[in-house]
Design a protein around this motif. Structure first.
Motif, mmCIF file in Angstrom:
data_model
loop_
_atom_site.group_PDB
_atom_site.id
_atom_site.type_symbol
_atom_site.label_atom_id
_atom_site.label_comp_id
_atom_site.label_asym_id
_atom_site.label_seq_id
_atom_site.Cartn_x
_atom_site.Cartn_y
_atom_site.Cartn_z
ATOM 1 N N TYR A 1 0.813 -1.220 0.000
ATOM 2 C CA TYR A 1 0.000 0.000 0.000
ATOM 3 C C TYR A 1 0.848 1.273 0.000
ATOM 4 C CZ TYR A 1 -3.971 -3.037 0.938
ATOM 5 O OH TYR A 1 -4.946 -4.013 0.856
ATOM 6 N N ASN A 2 2.162 1.115 -0.221
ATOM 7 C CA ASN A 2 3.070 2.266 -0.271
ATOM 8 C C ASN A 2 3.006 3.081 1.027
ATOM 9 O OD1 ASN A 2 5.064 3.772 -1.649
ATOM 10 N ND2 ASN A 2 3.553 5.312 -2.232
ATOM 11 N N LEU A 3 3.113 2.371 2.175
ATOM 12 C CA LEU A 3 3.096 3.000 3.484
ATOM 13 C C LEU A 3 4.504 3.107 4.030
ATOM 14 C CD1 LEU A 3 0.256 0.937 5.252
ATOM 15 C CD2 LEU A 3 -0.001 2.936 3.767
ATOM 16 N N HIS A 4 4.757 4.140 4.810
ATOM 17 C CA HIS A 4 5.989 4.240 5.570
ATOM 18 C C HIS A 4 5.872 3.376 6.825
ATOM 19 C CE1 HIS A 4 7.761 7.596 3.283
ATOM 20 N NE2 HIS A 4 6.509 8.001 3.138
ATOM 21 N N LEU A 5 6.883 2.581 7.098
ATOM 22 C CA LEU A 5 6.967 1.839 8.356
ATOM 23 C C LEU A 5 7.866 2.613 9.299
ATOM 24 C CD1 LEU A 5 6.306 -0.794 9.960
ATOM 25 C CD2 LEU A 5 8.554 -1.598 9.233
ATOM 26 N N ILE A 6 7.294 3.060 10.422
ATOM 27 C CA ILE A 6 8.039 3.817 11.431
ATOM 28 C C ILE A 6 8.174 2.930 12.657
ATOM 29 C CG2 ILE A 6 8.152 5.937 12.772
ATOM 30 C CD1 ILE A 6 5.903 6.986 10.782
ATOM 31 N N SER A 7 9.380 2.532 12.986
ATOM 32 C CA SER A 7 9.626 1.670 14.135
ATOM 33 C C SER A 7 10.265 2.500 15.241
ATOM 34 C CB SER A 7 10.540 0.507 13.749
ATOM 35 O OG SER A 7 10.735 -0.371 14.845
ATOM 36 N N ASP A 8 9.484 2.788 16.287
ATOM 37 C CA ASP A 8 9.976 3.529 17.442
ATOM 38 C C ASP A 8 10.668 2.533 18.365
ATOM 39 O OD1 ASP A 8 10.406 4.882 19.794
ATOM 40 O OD2 ASP A 8 8.402 5.748 19.928
ATOM 41 N N GLU A 9 11.995 2.581 18.398
ATOM 42 C CA GLU A 9 12.787 1.599 19.136
ATOM 43 C C GLU A 9 13.465 2.230 20.350
ATOM 44 O OE1 GLU A 9 15.191 -0.578 16.295
ATOM 45 O OE2 GLU A 9 13.406 -1.108 15.091
ATOM 46 N N ILE A 10 12.724 3.106 21.023
ATOM 47 C CA ILE A 10 13.274 3.857 22.144
ATOM 48 C C ILE A 10 13.624 2.955 23.335
ATOM 49 C CG2 ILE A 10 11.058 4.418 23.222
ATOM 50 C CD1 ILE A 10 12.170 7.262 23.688
ATOM 51 N N TYR A 11 13.054 1.736 23.390
ATOM 52 C CA TYR A 11 13.374 0.781 24.460
ATOM 53 C C TYR A 11 14.286 -0.345 23.978
ATOM 54 C CZ TYR A 11 9.490 3.068 26.892
ATOM 55 O OH TYR A 11 8.664 4.002 27.483
ATOM 56 N N ALA A 12 14.980 -0.135 22.873
ATOM 57 C CA ALA A 12 15.726 -1.208 22.222
ATOM 58 C C ALA A 12 16.746 -1.889 23.126
ATOM 59 C CB ALA A 12 16.429 -0.663 20.979
#
Length: 437
Positions: free
Chosen positions: A218-229
């Motif tokens: 669907y031509n979406l941006h995947l935003i992965s918030d990895e602040i607890y990585a």
């Protein structure tokens, strides 16, 4: 002089004012419990802060910080100094294991991850366009993405489906199609919190890959918030209904044949993994989207990290011996605190979500326990009722209502506190549940 009857604020400012007036957190933070100086204050286990390693962090700061004069200037510009970007690249290459190594050109520094979230929402959506977000979610995602950027957050229901499962990805697609059909507006992005707030779990690699396939479709941006990585620890007490999954960054996946790399973005910051919410230092990582970098360069003045934060973070991340030991000890302490909290909750027969091995959260069903202790009561809103009795006992938790919980009565306990403080909070919680009208 007569006063005008109409407000002198814009509608968006009025909306922000209304939202801010409902936030109890600031009242709590201005009246915190101390057994010696403020015994009538609130015990706060509702705000996502980790104070377990503050002594070690402060010891580093107080022996290392010697601020050069250039950090009193604009230095290298609003997106972070070259030195900081080099330090971040080297540090995150060691811990996130990106398939393509990071370099300074991939990074945009911000004054915290909230600013980073707002920036990517602004960059990827026009007002009214959608961003997918699975329930339950970190409540502040909603204003971060919508209040000023104007995006529409599309909350995704899972019902009885595990939100970390392959099957859950289909629910994102269903929500996308429903939104587009009913509004005739586009969905532009999918937001992940990985590791997850408030559930304290990591997404399996195959689930992230399926989400990437969905975003490509669907031509979406995947935003992965990895602040607890880096706040991932060993769970030694659960029955493993959901066996803990080790953290793997979205950056660690070879995107070839999966998704256009221009659509993948990762966020990280100092607030959680280094227990430094007040440092206000975040970073947007986008390895293949030069257009995003160019757009955010133009507005970086509005998320300029301070020179002190820039310099201090550089010093810290360049010291691999200190950071390695810090992260190891932090993980051990988080594991111990989780064990302490779970043993207490179990001892009082309170239901909780198992399978945690990341972040600072215990997701507990206080509404169910309250109803068990007060059978026959006519409770219209059990979440509201539980919050009332918690505040009467001066203990602050975050209600699941703020997280879009699909079921009433769930609350988030932040267990990353010293043992005395955590024990006081847990005691007040169970005392509150026993209160009668």
């Amino acid at each position: 002089m007569t006063q005008p009857t109409d407000t002198i604020l814009s509608r968006r400012a009025q909306d922000a004012s209304t939202a801010g007036s409902k936030n109890l957190m600031w009242d709590v933070l201005n009246n915190l419990w101390c057994p010696l100086t403020n015994p009538d204050g609130y015990v706060n286990v509702g705000v996502a802060e980790n104070v377990l390693m503050h002594d070690q962090f402060l010891s580093f700061i107080n022996t290392k910080l010697d601020l050069p004069a250039k950090y009193l200037t604009y230095n290298d510009g609003g997106s972070g100094s070259l030195r900081l970007k080099r330090a971040l690249s080297q540090f995150l290459n060691r811990y996130l294991h990106p398939a393509i190594p990071l370099n300074p050109r991939h990074l945009i520094v911000t004054n915290g991850v909230s600013s980073a979230i707002e920036h990517v929402s602004w960059a990827f959506t026009d007002p009214g366009e959608g961003i997918l977000l699975g329930k339950p979610y970190y409540g502040t995602f909603i204003p971060d993405m919508s209040l000023r950027p104007g995006a529409t957050v599309i909350s995704v229901n899972f019902g009885d489906c595990d939100p970390f499962s392959i099957e859950a990805v289909d629910r994102y697609e269903e929500a996308l199609l429903a939104f587009q059909q009913t509004t005739n507006r586009k969905v532009k992005a999918l937001m992940l919190c990985h590791p997850h707030n408030p559930l304290g779990r990591c997404y399996p690699r195959d689930v992230i890959i399926k989400m990437m396939h969905l975003c490509q479709k669907y031509n979406l941006h995947l935003i992965s918030d990895e602040i607890y990585a880096l706040s991932v620890w060993k769970n030694t007490v659960d029955d493993q209904l959901h066996p803990p999954v080790e953290f793997e960054s979205a950056l660690s996946i070879d995107l070839n044949g999966i998704i256009d790399p221009r659509l993948v973005h990762v966020l990280w910051g100092m607030s959680k993994d280094f227990g430094a919410n007040g440092l206000r230092l975040g970073v947007i990582i986008s390895q293949s989207n030069s257009d995003l970098h160019q757009a955010l360069k133009g507005i970086s003045l509005y998320s300029y990290a301070s020179g002190v934060s820039d310099h201090l973070t550089s010093l810290l991340l360049e010291d691999s011996d200190f950071t390695d030991e810090y992260i190891r000890r932090n993980r051990d302490k988080l594991s111990e605190s989780y064990t302490c909290a779970v043993q207490y909750i179990r001892g009082h027969n309170i239901e909780y979500a198992q399978g945690c091995n990341a972040a600072f959260f215990l997701w507990v069903n206080l509404g169910k326990k309250y109803c068990q202790l007060h059978p026959g009561g006519n409770i219209e809103d059990v979440s509201d009722k539980v919050m009332q009795v918690l505040l009467r006992k001066k203990v602050f938790l975050a209600s699941g209502d703020l997280f879009g919980s699909e079921h009433p009565g769930w609350f988030r306990i932040v267990f990353s506190q010293p043992r005395e403080y955590l024990n006081e909070a847990l005691r007040r919680i169970t005392d509150a549940l026993a209160l009668k009208d």
